[in-house]
Design an enzyme around this catalytic site. Sequence first.
Site, PDB file in Angstrom:
ATOM      1  N   LEU A  64      33.282  28.405 -56.336  1.00 56.26           N
ATOM      2  CA  LEU A  64      31.894  28.259 -56.780  1.00 56.26           C
ATOM      3  C   LEU A  64      30.926  29.211 -56.088  1.00 56.26           C
ATOM      4  O   LEU A  64      29.715  29.023 -56.159  1.00 56.26           O
ATOM      5  CB  LEU A  64      31.422  26.812 -56.586  1.00 56.26           C
ATOM      6  CG  LEU A  64      32.093  25.778 -57.487  1.00 56.26           C
ATOM      7  CD1 LEU A  64      31.617  24.377 -57.144  1.00 56.26           C
ATOM      8  CD2 LEU A  64      31.834  26.080 -58.955  1.00 56.26           C
ATOM      9  N   CYS A 111      32.387  24.514 -48.464  1.00 63.64           N
ATOM     10  CA  CYS A 111      31.882  23.731 -49.602  1.00 63.64           C
ATOM     11  C   CYS A 111      32.922  22.761 -50.150  1.00 63.64           C
ATOM     12  O   CYS A 111      32.651  21.578 -50.308  1.00 63.64           O
ATOM     13  CB  CYS A 111      31.407  24.665 -50.708  1.00 63.64           C
ATOM     14  SG  CYS A 111      30.048  25.747 -50.193  1.00 63.64           S
ATOM     15  N   HIS A 112      34.132  23.266 -50.457  1.00 64.25           N
ATOM     16  CA  HIS A 112      35.138  22.416 -51.097  1.00 64.25           C
ATOM     17  C   HIS A 112      36.527  22.553 -50.481  1.00 64.25           C
ATOM     18  O   HIS A 112      37.497  22.075 -51.041  1.00 64.25           O
ATOM     19  CB  HIS A 112      35.190  22.701 -52.605  1.00 64.25           C
ATOM     20  CG  HIS A 112      33.875  22.452 -53.265  1.00 64.25           C
ATOM     21  ND1 HIS A 112      32.972  23.449 -53.536  1.00 64.25           N
ATOM     22  CD2 HIS A 112      33.290  21.292 -53.673  1.00 64.25           C
ATOM     23  CE1 HIS A 112      31.892  22.930 -54.087  1.00 64.25           C
ATOM     24  NE2 HIS A 112      32.049  21.622 -54.192  1.00 64.25           N
ATOM     25  N   GLY A 113      36.625  23.245 -49.338  1.00 62.51           N
ATOM     26  CA  GLY A 113      37.869  23.264 -48.577  1.00 62.51           C
ATOM     27  C   GLY A 113      38.924  24.277 -48.975  1.00 62.51           C
ATOM     28  O   GLY A 113      40.064  24.173 -48.526  1.00 62.51           O
ATOM     29  N   PRO A 155      40.771  24.353 -54.359  1.00 62.50           N
ATOM     30  CA  PRO A 155      39.942  24.431 -55.574  1.00 62.50           C
ATOM     31  C   PRO A 155      39.768  25.869 -56.086  1.00 62.50           C
ATOM     32  O   PRO A 155      39.611  26.072 -57.277  1.00 62.50           O
ATOM     33  CB  PRO A 155      38.595  23.855 -55.139  1.00 62.50           C
ATOM     34  CG  PRO A 155      38.873  23.081 -53.898  1.00 62.50           C
ATOM     35  CD  PRO A 155      40.060  23.714 -53.248  1.00 62.50           C
TER      36      PRO A 155
END
Length: 197
Positions: free
Chosen positions: A127, A154-156, A170
Amino acid sequence: MSDIKQINKARRNLVIASCAAGGAAGVAVAVPFAASWLPSERAKAGGAPVVADISTLKPGEMMTVEWRSKPVWIIRRTKEMLDGLARVDAKVSDPKSDVPMQPEYAKNEYRSIKPELLVLVGICTHLGCSPQEKPAADKAEMGADWAGGFLCPCHGSKFDLAGRVYKGAPAPVNLEVPKYTYLSDTRILIGEDTKGA
């Protein structure tokens, strides 16, 4: 005769002063004119190539330059860092860099022209967050088999020291390797891969 000498001296002084004023005016015009040939900040943000001086970059260090309003990382990898890449091949999603996230000349085990120097766009492919560098010493946080790389806060998503994404993250693909070329042993042109610039 002394009047003529005084007139000639005054003329000489006038000529010298005129030349000095003309020279100063010439410099005052030439400097902005020459500076106008340099790319503007707007042009740089729009994609103009940038030159990175890597002369002071030591083994194991990373520097960041800005290109197209994005952070570009340049990492001088050590032998240990390079040796760790093969050990994580089975853990990354695209170990052979089959997805075209790099120029053809960087589609190799190191994802770089010179093995020790890695050039990556520091933007997560999930992202658009900017991952953080996590050295091999961060095993307590990253796991006992961590060989160093990057973690997106943010999301690993995790990336190795070639910018390859770990399986199950992700992020769908590896970090981007931009076009680049070496202008010399200490200067890299980012954003273009011809030496004509």
